[in-house]
Design an enzyme around this catalytic site. Structure first.
Site, PDB file in Angstrom:
ATOM      1  N   GLN A  69       0.583  -1.073  -0.094  1.00 37.96           N
ATOM      2  CA  GLN A  69      -0.236   0.053  -0.649  1.00 37.96           C
ATOM      3  C   GLN A  69       0.881   1.128   0.275  1.00 37.96           C
ATOM      4  O   GLN A  69       2.122   1.628   0.030  1.00 37.96           O
ATOM      5  CB  GLN A  69      -0.682   0.126   1.519  1.00 37.96           C
ATOM      6  CG  GLN A  69      -1.844   1.155   1.395  1.00 37.96           C
ATOM      7  CD  GLN A  69      -2.775   0.350   2.217  1.00 37.96           C
ATOM      8  OE1 GLN A  69      -3.549  -0.893   2.734  1.00 37.96           O
ATOM      9  NE2 GLN A  69      -4.275   1.595   2.970  1.00 37.96           N
ATOM     10  N   LEU A  74       1.088  -5.546   2.314  1.00 34.97           N
ATOM     11  CA  LEU A  74       0.010  -6.468   0.342  1.00 34.97           C
ATOM     12  C   LEU A  74       0.683  -7.575  -0.351  1.00 34.97           C
ATOM     13  O   LEU A  74      -0.115  -8.642  -0.435  1.00 34.97           O
ATOM     14  CB  LEU A  74      -0.728  -4.929   0.123  1.00 34.97           C
ATOM     15  CG  LEU A  74      -0.986  -5.478  -1.506  1.00 34.97           C
ATOM     16  CD1 LEU A  74      -2.687  -6.683  -1.042  1.00 34.97           C
ATOM     17  CD2 LEU A  74      -1.332  -4.129  -1.786  1.00 34.97           C
ATOM     18  N   ARG A 105      -8.810  -8.620   3.078  1.00 36.05           N
ATOM     19  CA  ARG A 105      -7.385  -7.912   4.181  1.00 36.05           C
ATOM     20  C   ARG A 105      -7.544  -6.009   4.825  1.00 36.05           C
ATOM     21  O   ARG A 105      -7.971  -5.291   5.443  1.00 36.05           O
ATOM     22  CB  ARG A 105      -6.880  -8.362   3.366  1.00 36.05           C
ATOM     23  CG  ARG A 105      -5.259  -7.815   4.645  1.00 36.05           C
ATOM     24  CD  ARG A 105      -4.474  -8.449   4.228  1.00 36.05           C
ATOM     25  NE  ARG A 105      -2.816  -7.987   4.091  1.00 36.05           N
ATOM     26  CZ  ARG A 105      -2.084  -6.753   4.800  1.00 36.05           C
ATOM     27  NH1 ARG A 105      -2.302  -6.189   3.133  1.00 36.05           N
ATOM     28  NH2 ARG A 105      -0.801  -6.904   5.069  1.00 36.05           N
TER      29      ARG A 105
END
Length: 312
Positions: free
Chosen positions: A11, A90, A114
């Site tokens: 992210q 991620l 998630r």
């Protein structure tokens, strides 16, 4: 023999317009985008291509968007050349798809869930994160334990030498920031995030994710995946399942992962997905290894042409 490591961003690497050139030029890429939209029941393609930025920045959208972009590029590149792999937070899910441990559709659903769970945890337990530049990991860890008198705070990302992110409650993180400045950090900066990622404030997300992981088929990986939680290679499906759950509340040991990959023979790192963050981190860990990236259609073409010339 030189060994190639595929690495996948997390992210923060997203940008509006990501993947549009792949969608326009490669029928296989278009199919992935369309499949993802129908699997999730969300117009993820539109959010990737057109934004608006605040929609793309929502954790529940950001995570599947980056995952999708990374996996499409990796599938188009082919995985014959990959010997070891890792992803930042991620990005670990992208790495596990490429390593054959997770199916694309299962991983996409997990990543969307998630993101939703992390967003909810961030709304429920307001927290923040901060970057600390120029202090040793041991110093930052001791500052966090001193600052925890003000509230929860711990190291969240060990990114590269002297670059660490901390995470936790707003009072805990801000107290640790003050201590870091007093300890002579070169830079201390609060980050714009929607939650205290990789801290105990993500506990509710971890519990929700555990249930989904239990129901998901996870196979043994074809190639070693260096796990965020341990910085060590993992291939056993059951171990991967446990580590993915722990990852939500544990620090990302990125610097250590890169060092371990290099000591296990990695001489070339290819960042696959949006942005260039990981290439920069790899170079800061060890500037003797090659670090390149594939983000745009043009990058992909160059690599495929090179490998075509090498084999023909």
């Amino acid at each position: 023999m030189p060994r190639t490591a595929y690495i996948f961003p997390g992210q923060g690497s997203q940008y509006v317009g990501m993947g549009k050139d792949l969608y326009d030029n490669v029928p296989d890429a278009r199919k992935y985008f369309e499949d993802a939209d129908s699997l999730l029941g969300v117009d993820l393609s539109r959010i990737c291509f057109n934004g608006p930025e605040e929609s793309l920045r929502q954790t529940a959208n950001t995570q599947p968007a980056i995952f999708l972009h990374s996996v499409i590029l990796a599938q188009l590149l082919g995985s014959d050349d990959v010997h070891l792999t890792a992803g930042h937070s991620l990005g670990e899910y992208s790495a596990l798809v490429v390593a054959g441990a997770l199916d694309f559709a299962d991983a996409l659903r997990l990543v969307r869930l998630r993101g939703e769970l992390m967003q909810q945890a961030g709304e429920k337990h307001k927290g923040t994160m901060a970057a600390i530049i120029g202090l040793d990991p041991a110093v930052v860890e001791s500052l966090c334990s001193r600052a925890s008198s003000a509230g929860i705070v711990q190291c969240a990302n060990f990114n590269s030498p002297g670059q660490i992110a901390i995470s936790g409650s707003v009072p805990g993180v801000r107290h640790a920031m003050d201590l870091a400045k007093a300890a002579g950090a070169k830079m201390v900066k609060e980050l714009t995030v929607s939650g205290a990622f990789h801290s105990p404030l993500m506990e509710s997300a971890r519990q929700g994710l555990r249930e989904a992981l239990q129901k998901t088929a996870i196979r043994d990986a074809r190639v070693p995946v260096y796990a965020n939680v341990t910085a060590r290679p993992v291939q056993k499906g059951e171990e991967i399942r446990t580590l993915l759950e722990l990852q939500l509340t544990s620090p990302v040991r990125w610097e250590e992962s890169v060092r371990n990959m290099i000591s296990d023979g990695a001489t070339r790192f290819v960042e696959i997905g949006p942005g260039k963050v990981l290439q920069g981190l790899v170079r800061r860990v060890d500037d003797r290894v090659a670090a390149t990236g594939v983000d745009k259609f043009g990058d992909l073409q160059k690599i495929l042409e090179k490998s075509h010339h090498a084999t023909s």
